[in-house]
Scaffold this active site. Structure first.
Site: not given
Length: 403
Positions: A167-168
């Site tokens: 997700m980063d």
């Protein structure tokens, strides 16, 4: 010349999503000035363990092609220096909770007064409105709250996060698209917009088929382990020596597989004849396929499946992948000279332009390594003024010494 040559980025990011964005901008040729606390720097410098005393591999992985300046934003002169850098830059990036720029005294009105041509990019955890706008977020918590974690792991096991900080990374890439679009709008219209994205929005956007199954068809998502909710067979199988990833996307591939394994009965069985039927009888089909794949080694399957144009791959370790003939041929792993550690190995940008991979122009910077260069070269400050800023504690940074 790289596409973003001549673009200067003031980088107020830390951790992963923001630095991943600014690293890609740096890969594309931008001059990225990483603003760090003079003493603490980016927290990822101390994440995990590694062979280097100050900058761990986590930090090194997302900070190539940048310069670092040690700047105390709680000091009046430090804040004034930041504003002077913004005045001479094209992009300002921050990743923090919503409203973090305002807390620094940099409202959008203030920023427009400093530099109306500067694109502003904000990355948050949950967005700029709603009850969670002030909450901090990490990749792990977003995977949990977005529903992604509930999709991963064995069907009868516990929820499982994706191994990489997915997700980063995806949020950083989403923001990179937004920044480049904003720069294009500025070039086209003269207006520099403010763009934003959040980890939660990105998480939902990167599960398109899962979300659509639920919203359109009312199908409640379940954990399938390595299997696919919409395609069968599409998972990993154990061969006689290693694991095989097999992914079939259409009926011709299924028919070719049945011919290869000499199982026309599976092709003709109404439970398995078409994909929708195979989904309904997933376990029954796997009971038939597992002993077939276990009868031969991985190399035999890779050759035989490839010969029949059936999508497959070995389940490699990261070490296997990095040492593969394909990765070596593409030159993905490069030796980079580092001011402290002499030479380190890094994975280059995945982007090529006109067949030429984007280079690693700068190794990840040491904390405050380029303070004097930035103050003199970008802001035009005289040595006496730089010395005064150092004496006041507003800035810091020294030339690194090799170990």
């Amino acid at each position: 010349m790289a596409p973003l040559s001549g673009i200067r980025v003031v980088d107020l990011t830390r951790f992963i999503s923001g630095p991943y964005l600014t690293m890609f901008l740096g890969d594309l040729g931008a001059d990225v000035i990483k603003i760090e606390h003079p003493l603490d720097g980016d927290a990822t410098r101390r994440w995990g363990s590694g062979p280097f005393p100050s900058d761990n591999p986590y930090y090194l992985s997302v900070n190539r092609n940048k310069r670092s300046i040690g700047l105390d934003l709680k000091h009046a002169d430090g804040m004034q220096t930041l504003e002077a850098l913004i005045a001479k830059s094209d992009v300002l990036v921050i990743n923090a909770i919503a409203g973090a720029l305002e807390q620094l005294g940099l409202s959008e009105t203030r920023l427009r007064a400093i530099n109306p041509q500067c694109v502003i990019c904000e990355i948050t955890g949950y967005g700029d409105r709603g009850p969670d706008r002030r909450r901090g977020a990490f990749d792990f918590t977003i995977q949990a709250e977005s529903g992604m974690m509930a999709l991963n792991g064995d069907p009868d096991g516990s929820p499982m996060k994706v191994g990489a900080p997915i997700m980063d990374v995806l949020t950083g890439l989403t923001a990179c698209i937004a920044v480049q679009s904003a720069l294009y709008e500025r070039q086209s219209t003269g207006r520099a917009p403010k763009v934003s994205t959040s980890m939660m929005e990105t998480a939902l956007a990167c599960m398109p088929n899962i979300v659509s199954d639920y919203l359109v068809a009312g199908i409640f998502p379940h954990r399938y382990g390595n299997a696919h909710p919409n395609l069968v067979p599409y998972e990993v199988y154990e061969t006689s020596d290693r694991w095989l990833a097999l992914g079939l996307g259409n009926e011709p591939q299924w028919k070719r597989l049945c011919t290869l394994i000499e199982r026309p009965d599976l092709r003709d069985d109404e439970r398995f004849s078409i994909n929708t039927a195979r989904i309904a009888h997933r376990e029954a089909l796997n009971q038939q396929l597992k002993p077939v794949f276990a009868a031969q080694p991985l190399a035999w399957w890779l050759q035989s499946l490839a010969r029949n144009a059936i999508p497959c791959a070995a389940v490699n370790t990261v070490a296997d992948a990095l040492d593969s003939e394909q990765i070596r041929a593409m030159g993905m792993v490069q030796d980079v000279e580092h001011p402290l550690y002499r030479s380190i190995k890094m994975v280059r940008s995945p982007i090529s332009i006109d067949g030429n991979p984007l280079p690693i122009r700068r190794p990840p910077p040491c904390l405050g390594q380029h303070t004097d260069d930035i103050l003199s070269g970008v802001l035009g400050l005289a040595p006496e003024r730089i010395a005064a800023l150092r004496a006041s504690g507003a800035v810091s940074g020294t030339a690194p010494s090799a170990v």
